[in-house]
Design a protein around this motif. Structure first.
Motif, PDB file in Angstrom:
ATOM      1  N   UNK A   1       0.845  -1.210   0.000  1.00 47.67           N
ATOM      2  CA  UNK A   1       0.000   0.000   0.000  1.00 47.67           C
ATOM      3  C   UNK A   1       0.873   1.250   0.000  1.00 47.67           C
ATOM      4  N   UNK A   2       1.941   1.214   0.807  1.00 44.90           N
ATOM      5  CA  UNK A   2       2.848   2.365   0.889  1.00 44.90           C
ATOM      6  C   UNK A   2       3.458   2.674  -0.486  1.00 44.90           C
ATOM      7  N   UNK A   3       3.941   1.626  -1.139  1.00 42.30           N
ATOM      8  CA  UNK A   3       4.557   1.824  -2.466  1.00 42.30           C
ATOM      9  C   UNK A   3       3.514   2.326  -3.459  1.00 42.30           C
ATOM     10  N   UNK A   4       2.313   1.765  -3.372  1.00 38.16           N
ATOM     11  CA  UNK A   4       1.245   2.192  -4.296  1.00 38.16           C
ATOM     12  C   UNK A   4       0.906   3.670  -4.092  1.00 38.16           C
ATOM     13  N   UNK A   5       0.825   4.094  -2.850  1.00 39.84           N
ATOM     14  CA  UNK A   5       0.512   5.512  -2.574  1.00 39.84           C
ATOM     15  C   UNK A   5       1.635   6.410  -3.091  1.00 39.84           C
ATOM     16  N   UNK A   6       2.858   6.002  -2.777  1.00 41.11           N
ATOM     17  CA  UNK A   6       4.005   6.825  -3.196  1.00 41.11           C
ATOM     18  C   UNK A   6       4.060   6.957  -4.716  1.00 41.11           C
ATOM     19  N   UNK A   7       3.767   5.862  -5.402  1.00 46.12           N
ATOM     20  CA  UNK A   7       3.870   5.891  -6.864  1.00 46.12           C
ATOM     21  C   UNK A   7       2.647   6.533  -7.512  1.00 46.12           C
ATOM     22  N   UNK A   8       1.471   6.083  -7.068  1.00 47.49           N
ATOM     23  CA  UNK A   8       0.249   6.512  -7.760  1.00 47.49           C
ATOM     24  C   UNK A   8      -0.182   7.921  -7.347  1.00 47.49           C
ATOM     25  N   UNK A   9      -0.115   8.204  -6.070  1.00 47.59           N
ATOM     26  CA  UNK A   9      -0.620   9.497  -5.614  1.00 47.59           C
ATOM     27  C   UNK A   9       0.447  10.583  -5.576  1.00 47.59           C
ATOM     28  N   UNK A  10       1.653  10.201  -5.204  1.00 45.32           N
ATOM     29  CA  UNK A  10       2.687  11.218  -5.030  1.00 45.32           C
ATOM     30  C   UNK A  10       3.681  11.281  -6.175  1.00 45.32           C
ATOM     31  N   UNK A  11       3.596  10.308  -7.080  1.00 40.30           N
ATOM     32  CA  UNK A  11       4.477  10.345  -8.249  1.00 40.30           C
ATOM     33  C   UNK A  11       5.936  10.114  -7.921  1.00 40.30           C
ATOM     34  N   UNK A  12       6.207   9.424  -6.817  1.00 39.60           N
ATOM     35  CA  UNK A  12       7.596   9.166  -6.417  1.00 39.60           C
ATOM     36  C   UNK A  12       8.050   7.817  -6.948  1.00 39.60           C
ATOM     37  N   UNK A  13       9.303   7.746  -7.347  1.00 39.06           N
ATOM     38  CA  UNK A  13       9.891   6.473  -7.743  1.00 39.06           C
ATOM     39  C   UNK A  13      10.403   5.786  -6.480  1.00 39.06           C
ATOM     40  N   UNK A  14       9.720   4.757  -6.062  1.00 38.63           N
ATOM     41  CA  UNK A  14      10.120   4.061  -4.833  1.00 38.63           C
ATOM     42  C   UNK A  14      10.925   2.828  -5.190  1.00 38.63           C
ATOM     43  N   UNK A  15      12.149   2.796  -4.692  1.00 39.85           N
ATOM     44  CA  UNK A  15      12.985   1.603  -4.883  1.00 39.85           C
ATOM     45  C   UNK A  15      13.141   0.941  -3.520  1.00 39.85           C
ATOM     46  N   UNK A  16      12.932  -0.344  -3.479  1.00 36.60           N
ATOM     47  CA  UNK A  16      13.180  -1.029  -2.215  1.00 36.60           C
ATOM     48  C   UNK A  16      13.923  -2.328  -2.454  1.00 36.60           C
ATOM     49  N   UNK A  17      14.712  -2.661  -1.466  1.00 37.53           N
ATOM     50  CA  UNK A  17      15.525  -3.867  -1.529  1.00 37.53           C
ATOM     51  C   UNK A  17      14.680  -5.029  -1.010  1.00 37.53           C
ATOM     52  N   UNK A  18      14.397  -5.977  -1.900  1.00 35.96           N
ATOM     53  CA  UNK A  18      13.494  -7.068  -1.542  1.00 35.96           C
ATOM     54  C   UNK A  18      14.049  -7.892  -0.369  1.00 35.96           C
ATOM     55  N   UNK A  19      15.366  -8.131  -0.400  1.00 37.24           N
ATOM     56  CA  UNK A  19      15.991  -8.910   0.680  1.00 37.24           C
ATOM     57  C   UNK A  19      15.868  -8.195   2.014  1.00 37.24           C
ATOM     58  N   UNK A  20      16.109  -6.900   1.966  1.00 38.33           N
ATOM     59  CA  UNK A  20      16.026  -6.104   3.195  1.00 38.33           C
ATOM     60  C   UNK A  20      14.601  -6.107   3.733  1.00 38.33           C
ATOM     61  N   UNK A  21      13.646  -5.948   2.846  1.00 43.06           N
ATOM     62  CA  UNK A  21      12.243  -5.903   3.283  1.00 43.06           C
ATOM     63  C   UNK A  21      11.783  -7.261   3.811  1.00 43.06           C
ATOM     64  N   UNK A  22      12.271  -8.328   3.182  1.00 44.50           N
ATOM     65  CA  UNK A  22      11.917  -9.665   3.680  1.00 44.50           C
ATOM     66  C   UNK A  22      12.487  -9.869   5.082  1.00 44.50           C
ATOM     67  N   UNK A  23      13.723  -9.440   5.261  1.00 47.97           N
ATOM     68  CA  UNK A  23      14.349  -9.532   6.584  1.00 47.97           C
ATOM     69  C   UNK A  23      13.588  -8.708   7.617  1.00 47.97           C
TER      70      UNK A  23
END
Lengths: 175, 388
Positions: free
Chosen positions: A130-152
């Motif tokens: 949801x956070x990534x969707x809001x950042x991208x769709x509503x705020x127009x921000x390019x959100x990059x996240x590290x999948x390994x870091x987020x899984x951890x």
């Protein structure tokens, strides 16, 4: 067999809890405040999202969608206050998590550590999505996240949830 | 019957009122000394900050008690180590003073205006945003301490960020340089290429807008350029960790920050900067030939006769007194042999400070002997190296 243990057979088995007002108001302030303070001394605490854990805990304990939604919104907005991003990013994400967690709490047993671990892991992923969707769709921000870091981080938050929920159980009052 | 069913109307009323209050608080900005701040943020920060400050002070008190009573056994050895360190630093300072004096004179010659850090305020970090997506710090100093928006925040290691918001007399918010919304004008120390240092959503720091055909080596130092009008130029930002070809013709340069941004407890806020001419008071009048002559190897004034008298003659004194500096200093205070012009240029760049040292000593001796104000006198250039 295990799946049968996790789900309720009737609504009579569902136990609904409430919390005193000081706990309902004080606990979010305490945990969000700790989350802001602890990384100064212990940077690894940055990966924990106490606001999310508290939202899930209140939602599955109260088992009320409205209550879970409002609690999530309040905690999310409190977190938004401490950032420099527009209000509502965490608010919307945690509102949805609160709604979802309370909906699931009605259907399955969330009192054992295993289900709490899985529940937190799942809602961490929902919160991130949801956070990534809001950042991208509503705020127009390019959100990059590290999948390994987020899984951890999801695993760390889930482990923390098992212990934190056990601690917070002391504040439950059977309705 | 649960709470919501029993107090349905009251709850709905409370929700509607709360929603309106929140919407109002989000929209309304309260005018503070440092500009408008949203009411909801003001309330939240002012509610949480006292608890965070209390925790910090409790921790500091415990740490102070520990240091005061239990760590005393190490004081003696530490004292000896610090004394030795102080001696070393004094020697270093002498050498750097010489370098600085020479740099100021050259700057004056070139008409430079410098950005001086005029005053700073030490502040303690009392909190963070608590999220990984917003790289912020909260400080225990605010408007009452002279903190204003856009003031640079540094440590002795380098740049930390800038003041984003001042919430009141005792709280301010810092935007770290690894936040995606930050930007710092930067210069690569060796190649002098200029770019903009920005944060990434994962908390990394990158140098942007360096063209792909430029050569940037890992390990190269990065300092502030002063072009952003926030940070004074020359402050360390970090070093290049990795450089590779990126998109859109620009290099993708990863930066390792000089400051560990995850472990900050105390910072300095630069509250005042002044642009002024270099301070050359006491350095005497300067001419272009003076500056140039100091960069050229000089021929020491040798006594005409009697080599044994060299050891006691005033002009030979600098040779016999070993200066408290690096071996290069010692080397330059010995009489230099005449060099070819092309070799002169190289030695000028490599060892400028000791040449100035020799010239100043020489001029000081002349000034004292003639009872006139100290005036830099150029060392006599070697044959074939006289400036045009």
């Amino acid at each position: 067999m295990r799946a049968m243990d996790l789900s309720y057979t009737s609504r009579e088995q569902v136990e609904v809890y409430r919390f005193s007002w000081p706990i309902s108001i004080g606990l979010p302030f305490l945990l969000v405040g700790l989350q802001a303070f602890l990384p100064v001394r212990m940077p690894f605490f940055r990966i924990f999202d106490f606001g999310l854990l508290l939202t899930i805990f209140f939602a599955v304990s109260r088992r009320s969608q409205v209550s879970g939604m409002l609690t999530g919104a309040a905690i999310g907005l409190l977190q938004d206050c401490l950032t420099h991003t527009p209000f509502g990013v965490f608010g919307i994400a945690k509102t949805l998590v609160g709604y979802g967690a309370s909906s699931i709490g009605i259907r399955i047993d969330v009192e054992n550590p295993g289900s709490r671990f899985l529940l937190t892991f799942f809602f961490y992923a929902v919160h991130l999505a949801v956070f990534v969707a809001i950042e991208r769709a509503l705020m127009g921000q390019q959100v990059h996240f590290n999948l390994g870091h987020e899984a951890g981080a999801a695993v760390a938050n889930s482990v923390m949830a098992v212990f934190l929920f056990a601690l917070l159980n002391r504040f439950k009052i059977r309705d | 019957m649960n709470f919501f069913e029993r107090h349905k109307n009251t709850v709905i009323l409370a929700v509607v009122l709360l929603a309106q209050l929140l919407a109002l608080a989000v929209q309304v900005k309260r005018q503070t000394a440092e500009g408008p701040v949203r009411v909801i943020r003001l309330v939240a920060v002012n509610t949480l900050a006292p608890f965070e400050r209390l925790l910090i002070y409790a921790g500091e008190s415990t740490r102070a008690a520990w240091a005061g009573y239990l760590d005393l056994r190490n004081v003696r050895s530490e004292n000896q180590r610090l004394k030795a360190e102080a001696v070393q630093m004094r020697l270093e300072r002498q050498r750097e003073q010489e370098d600085a004096r020479q740099a100021r004179r050259i700057q004056l010659l070139l008409g430079f205006k410098e950005q001086w850090i005029d005053s700073t305020v030490a502040a303690q970090v009392i909190g963070t945003s608590g999220t990984e997506t917003s790289r912020l710090l909260y400080l225990d100093k605010g408007a009452r301490d002279g903190i204003k928006v856009d003031m640079p925040v540094i440590t002795s290691d380098g740049v930390v960020g800038k003041i984003l918001t001042v919430y009141g007399d005792h709280i301010s918010q810092v935007l770290l340089i690894n936040d995606p919304t930050s930007g710092v004008g930067a210069t690569l120390a060796t190649s002098r290429l200029q770019g903009i240092v920005k944060g990434t959503p994962t908390g990394q720091v990158t140098l942007n807008y360096i063209m792909g055909d430029e050569s940037v080596q890992p390990g190269e130092a990065l300092v502030t350029s002063g072009g952003d009008r926030v940070f004074p130029r020359g402050l360390p930002i970090g070093t290049v960790a990795q450089a590779s070809m990126g998109r859109n013709l620009f290099l993708n340069i990863q930066v390792k920050t000089a400051v560990d941004l995850d472990r900050l407890e105390e910072v300095l806020v630069i509250t005042s900067q002044k642009a002024r001419e270099p301070d050359v008071a006491g350095l005497g009048p300067i001419r272009a030939s003076d500056i140039l002559a100091q960069h050229l190897p000089g021929v020491p004034q040798m006594p005409p006769q009697a080599p044994p008298a060299q050891a006691t003659s005033p002009t030979a004194q600098p040779q016999t007194t070993p200066p408290p500096a690096t071996p290069s200093t010692t080397k330059l205070q010995t009489p230099s042999t005449p060099q070819k012009p092309q070799g002169t240029q190289a030695s000028t760049h490599a060892q400028p400070a000791p040449a100035a040292n020799a010239a100043q000593k020489s001029s000081a001796q002349n000034a004292s002997s003639q009872n006139t104000p100290a005036k830099p006198k150029p060392a006599k250039p070697a044959e074939g190296t006289r400036p045009q």
